[in-house]
Design a protein around this motif. Structure first.
Motif, short mmCIF file in Angstrom:
data_model
loop_
_atom_site.label_atom_id
_atom_site.label_comp_id
_atom_site.label_asym_id
_atom_site.label_seq_id
_atom_site.Cartn_x
_atom_site.Cartn_y
_atom_site.Cartn_z
N SER A 447 -55.25 -0.48 31.71
CA SER A 447 -55.32 -1.66 30.83
C SER A 447 -56.73 -1.83 30.26
CB SER A 447 -54.86 -2.92 31.56
OG SER A 447 -55.76 -3.22 32.59
N ASN A 448 -57.76 -1.50 31.07
CA ASN A 448 -59.14 -1.54 30.54
C ASN A 448 -59.31 -0.55 29.39
OD1 ASN A 448 -60.19 -3.51 32.10
ND2 ASN A 448 -61.33 -2.17 33.49
N ALA A 449 -58.80 0.70 29.62
CA ALA A 449 -58.98 1.76 28.61
C ALA A 449 -58.35 1.30 27.28
CB ALA A 449 -58.34 3.05 29.10
N LYS A 451 -57.72 -1.96 26.43
CA LYS A 451 -58.42 -3.17 26.00
C LYS A 451 -59.73 -2.84 25.28
CE LYS A 451 -59.49 -5.97 29.41
NZ LYS A 451 -59.58 -7.04 30.42
N TYR A 452 -60.44 -1.83 25.78
CA TYR A 452 -61.78 -1.53 25.23
C TYR A 452 -61.74 -0.34 24.26
CZ TYR A 452 -63.10 -4.86 28.77
OH TYR A 452 -63.17 -6.01 29.50
N SER A 453 -60.52 -0.08 23.71
CA SER A 453 -60.41 0.96 22.67
C SER A 453 -60.28 0.29 21.31
CB SER A 453 -59.17 1.82 22.92
OG SER A 453 -59.46 2.77 23.90
N ALA A 475 -59.19 8.44 30.55
CA ALA A 475 -60.25 8.62 29.55
C ALA A 475 -59.87 7.92 28.25
CB ALA A 475 -60.47 10.10 29.29
N ASP A 476 -60.86 7.30 27.60
CA ASP A 476 -60.59 6.69 26.30
C ASP A 476 -61.71 7.05 25.33
OD1 ASP A 476 -62.72 4.50 26.09
OD2 ASP A 476 -61.81 3.98 28.02
N ASP A 477 -61.46 6.83 24.03
CA ASP A 477 -62.52 7.08 23.05
C ASP A 477 -62.94 5.76 22.41
OD1 ASP A 477 -60.30 6.57 21.59
OD2 ASP A 477 -60.32 8.43 20.42
N PHE A 494 -68.84 -9.11 36.70
CA PHE A 494 -69.71 -8.53 35.67
C PHE A 494 -68.89 -8.15 34.44
CE2 PHE A 494 -71.28 -4.87 33.38
CZ PHE A 494 -72.52 -5.37 32.97
N ARG A 495 -69.43 -8.48 33.28
CA ARG A 495 -68.82 -8.07 32.01
C ARG A 495 -69.93 -7.53 31.13
NH1 ARG A 495 -64.96 -10.76 28.78
NH2 ARG A 495 -63.94 -8.74 28.99
N ALA A 496 -69.71 -6.38 30.51
CA ALA A 496 -70.73 -5.80 29.65
C ALA A 496 -70.96 -6.70 28.43
CB ALA A 496 -70.31 -4.41 29.19
N GLN A 497 -72.17 -6.60 27.90
CA GLN A 497 -72.54 -7.45 26.75
C GLN A 497 -71.57 -7.23 25.59
OE1 GLN A 497 -74.87 -9.79 27.05
NE2 GLN A 497 -74.09 -10.46 25.05
N GLY A 506 -61.16 -11.19 29.64
CA GLY A 506 -61.29 -10.60 30.98
C GLY A 506 -62.20 -11.47 31.81
N ILE A 507 -62.18 -11.26 33.15
CA ILE A 507 -63.08 -12.07 33.98
C ILE A 507 -64.03 -11.20 34.82
CG2 ILE A 507 -61.65 -14.14 34.12
CD1 ILE A 507 -60.78 -13.13 36.91
N GLY A 508 -63.92 -9.90 34.67
CA GLY A 508 -64.89 -9.03 35.36
C GLY A 508 -64.58 -8.80 36.82
N GLY A 510 -61.57 -6.78 37.76
CA GLY A 510 -60.70 -5.60 37.90
C GLY A 510 -61.41 -4.41 38.53
N LEU A 511 -62.58 -4.05 38.02
CA LEU A 511 -63.25 -2.84 38.53
C LEU A 511 -63.78 -3.02 39.95
CD1 LEU A 511 -65.15 -1.33 35.47
CD2 LEU A 511 -63.08 -0.53 36.59
N SER A 512 -64.21 -4.25 40.27
CA SER A 512 -64.73 -4.43 41.63
C SER A 512 -63.58 -4.32 42.63
CB SER A 512 -65.50 -5.74 41.75
OG SER A 512 -64.70 -6.77 42.22
P1 ADP Z 1 -62.64 -7.29 32.75
O1 ADP Z 1 -62.03 -6.15 32.01
O2 ADP Z 1 -61.66 -8.29 33.19
O3 ADP Z 1 -63.79 -7.91 32.03
P2 ADP Z 1 -63.37 -5.29 34.73
O4 ADP Z 1 -63.96 -5.49 36.08
O5 ADP Z 1 -62.09 -4.55 34.65
O6 ADP Z 1 -63.27 -6.75 34.10
O7 ADP Z 1 -64.43 -4.57 33.86
C1 ADP Z 1 -65.76 -5.01 33.90
C2 ADP Z 1 -66.45 -4.72 32.57
O8 ADP Z 1 -66.58 -3.29 32.42
C3 ADP Z 1 -65.67 -5.13 31.37
O9 ADP Z 1 -65.93 -6.48 31.05
C4 ADP Z 1 -66.15 -4.18 30.30
O10 ADP Z 1 -67.34 -4.68 29.75
C5 ADP Z 1 -66.48 -2.92 31.07
N1 ADP Z 1 -65.41 -1.90 30.97
C6 ADP Z 1 -64.46 -1.61 31.90
N2 ADP Z 1 -63.68 -0.58 31.49
C7 ADP Z 1 -64.15 -0.21 30.28
C8 ADP Z 1 -63.80 0.81 29.33
N3 ADP Z 1 -62.77 1.65 29.56
N4 ADP Z 1 -64.50 0.90 28.20
C9 ADP Z 1 -65.55 0.07 27.96
N5 ADP Z 1 -65.93 -0.91 28.81
C10 ADP Z 1 -65.25 -1.04 29.96
#
Ligand code: ADP
Length: 550
Positions: A447-449, A451-453, A475-477, A494-497, A506-508, A510-512
């Protein structure tokens, strides 16, 4: 002893090597030398000359010595020139006698005084005076031939050389002294600068908003500012006779640190670290949370010569984090019960076959969103588990089927986002794993791949089985992740800028959560990414727990 010292200083004055000489001493010395020379002559059986010139010279010198005594002290300095010329005249008088002896050598003294006083001009004066007052009258009396004539002719020469020698010596001495004085001045200035710098550094050291501590190569304390001292005194309260670690606790505020683990002990071993969080003090009302960083200093040979520690008070931050955790836990708990009730009633409603089709459709949307909410609450609650340990229930699980199902479910979202989704996987891959948790991992990554494509992008999912491990690659592009953000990627909330800027939801968490699940299975998660080019997440599970099905 005192007599020896006094005579020594008198001789020193006589040749005028020290400071300002006393003309009384000069004249007294000169007269005494005249007398000594006359006495030596008599003792040596050489009669004083018939013309009584030597006694007359002695008398004149004595009179001069007495006269100098009456010269008022402010004028005595100037009197030295007159004395010197008169003494040369006295020598001239003595040398009118037929017996020359060693008298002529005494010309050295007035010549030295003149040289010392006037430099090269003094030498000219000494030569002129000797010539006019000694050589010429002597030659007139004794005639221009014989040893006496040579002796008399030598007088101006001896006087000149003596005066030049002392004047040249003085020049050297003066420039050496000037150099020494300049050096002293520079040294004094340098010392003053160093002192000023020391005071400035100390002031900065004390005024710094962070606690600072310096250790030497043996780990002994060199300096510590007041602020760091405050942290230390909370850990080692006075009068309790405590030694390290005292009341120093880990970031959880409960686990007591071992003496070897306190920041100063680690820094003394040459370790460098950042943001080491700990609590100083046991009293909940006064204890402070500190974030400590350490750097070591290296000598020219690259060896360890000491360490510097900086401690920042982060009590407010730690308290805010604790409040946030409590708040999240509270809200999640409070949401769970009503959500369960909604899910239950919606599924009962959906069982009613008499409902019109459009209501069933709307109820399905309610059900889907409620399930999403339930998952979110479950994630939040999971994050509140102390230590983040994830309980796993391993059963014989077909990872191939799980990945296929997840990708199928994500298909709708991919379609909506205009992203092409592909899967490569063995048809079945049986391992011992927690099926529910593994599905969570695949869901989060896929879902991240998506969402961030960007629209028109593609996401490739692959499940591979190797001899010693199972690997899931997503993998995504898409937008990619910067290097700085990659370091924090698996941190809670954590969420990237970029995600913020693009307002991607998102709330940051999923990855943790994904990382916790993977690590609970003994595996690891890795990421390669480049801003604007996409990301590749790899989950690797060791075969010990991911036993391949035959
Ligand atoms: P969320 O997606 O809910 O913000 P996640 O913990 O899943 O939280 O991801 C943390 C952050 O990592 C995201 O906010 C995003 O900035 C970055 N991220 C995760 N997966 C990707 C990805 N495939 N491409 C780009 N950024 C990603």
């Amino acid at each position: 002893m005192r007599l020896v010292r006094r005579s020594g200083s008198a001789v020193w004055q006589l040749v005028w090597l020290g400071g300002e000489p006393d003309p009384r001493v000069l004249q007294l010395g000169f007269t005494l030398l005249l007398v000594v020379e006359a006495c030596l002559r008599v003792l040596g059986g050489v009669p004083l000359s018939e013309g009584r010139q030597v006694p007359a010279a002695i008398a004149a010198a004595t009179l001069l010595a007495a006269a100098v005594w009456w010269v008022p002290s402010p004028r005595r300095r100037a009197a030295i020139t007159v004395i010197a010329i008169l003494d040369i005249a006295i020598l001239g008088l003595a040398l009118l006698s037929s017996e020359d002896g060693g008298l002529g050598l005494l010309v050295v003294l007035p010549a030295l005084w003149l040289g010392r006083r006037y430099g090269e001009r003094g030498a000219v004066l000494a030569v002129g005076a000797s010539l006019a007052l000694v050589t010429v009258p002597g030659l007139v009396v004794h005639g221009g031939e014989g040893a006496a004539a040579t002796y008399l002719a030598m007088m101006p020469l001896i006087a000149g050389v003596s005066a030049v020698a002392i004047s040249a010596g003085l020049d050297v001495a003066r420039s050496a002294q000037a150099r020494a004085e300049r050096g002293e001045c520079e040294l004094a200035r340098a010392l003053e600068t160093i002192r000023a710098q020391q005071h400035t550094s100390q002031a900065i050291f004390d005024a710094a908003g962070v606690g600072l501590m310096l250790l030497d190569r043996d780990g002994h304390l060199v300096a510590m500012n007041e602020r760091y001292g405050d942290f230390v005194s909370l850990s080692l309260p006075e009068g309790r006779g405590l030694t390290w670690p005292g009341d120093t606790f880990a970031a959880d505020g409960v686990t007591l640190l071992r003496a070897d683990d306190v920041p100063s002990a680690r820094a003394a071993r040459g370790e460098q670290f950042d943001d080491f969080r700990m609590w100083s003090g046991a009293d909940p009302r006064t204890r402070r949370a500190v974030s400590v960083s350490a750097r070591h200093a290296e000598g020219e040979d690259g060896g360890f010569i000491g360490a510097a520690l900086a401690g920042t008070d982060i009590t407010d931050l730690m308290q805010a984090l604790a409040v946030k955790d409590q708040f999240v836990a509270l809200v999640s708990h409070e949401l769970r019960t009503p959500l369960t009730s909604i899910v239950g009633y919606v599924s009962i409603l959906l069982e009613d076959e008499d409902l019109p089709a459009h209501v069933i459709k709307q109820l399905a949307v309610v059900a889907r969103n409620t399930e999403r909410l339930q998952r979110l609450v479950a994630d939040l609650l999971q994050e509140q588990q102390p230590g983040g340990a994830m309980p796993v229930e391993r059963t014989r699980t077909d990872l191939g089927a799980i990945v296929r199902e997840c990708v199928q479910t994500a298909g709708t979202a991919a379609e909506r986002a205009g992203v092409e989704l592909s899967l490569r996987s063995p048809s079945a891959l049986w391992v011992d794993a927690d099926a529910h948790r593994f599905a969570q991992v695949v869901d989060n990554l896929v879902s991240n791949a998506i969402k961030y494509s960007l629209r028109g992008g593609r996401v490739d999912v692959e499940l591979r089985a190797r001899a010693t491990e199972v690997e899931l690659v997503v993998a995504d592009d898409g937008i990619g992740i910067s290097e700085v953000d990659r370091e924090e990627l698996f941190t809670r909330f954590f969420r990237a800028q970029d995600a913020h800027d693009r307002a991607i939801q998102g709330i940051g968490l999923g990855l943790s959560i994904t990382k916790s699940i993977v690590e609970s299975h003994g595996g690891r998660i890795e990421v390669d990414s480049e801003i604007g080019r996409g990301s590749e997440f790899r989950v690797v599970l060791p075969v010990q727990i991911a036993r391949l099905a035959s």
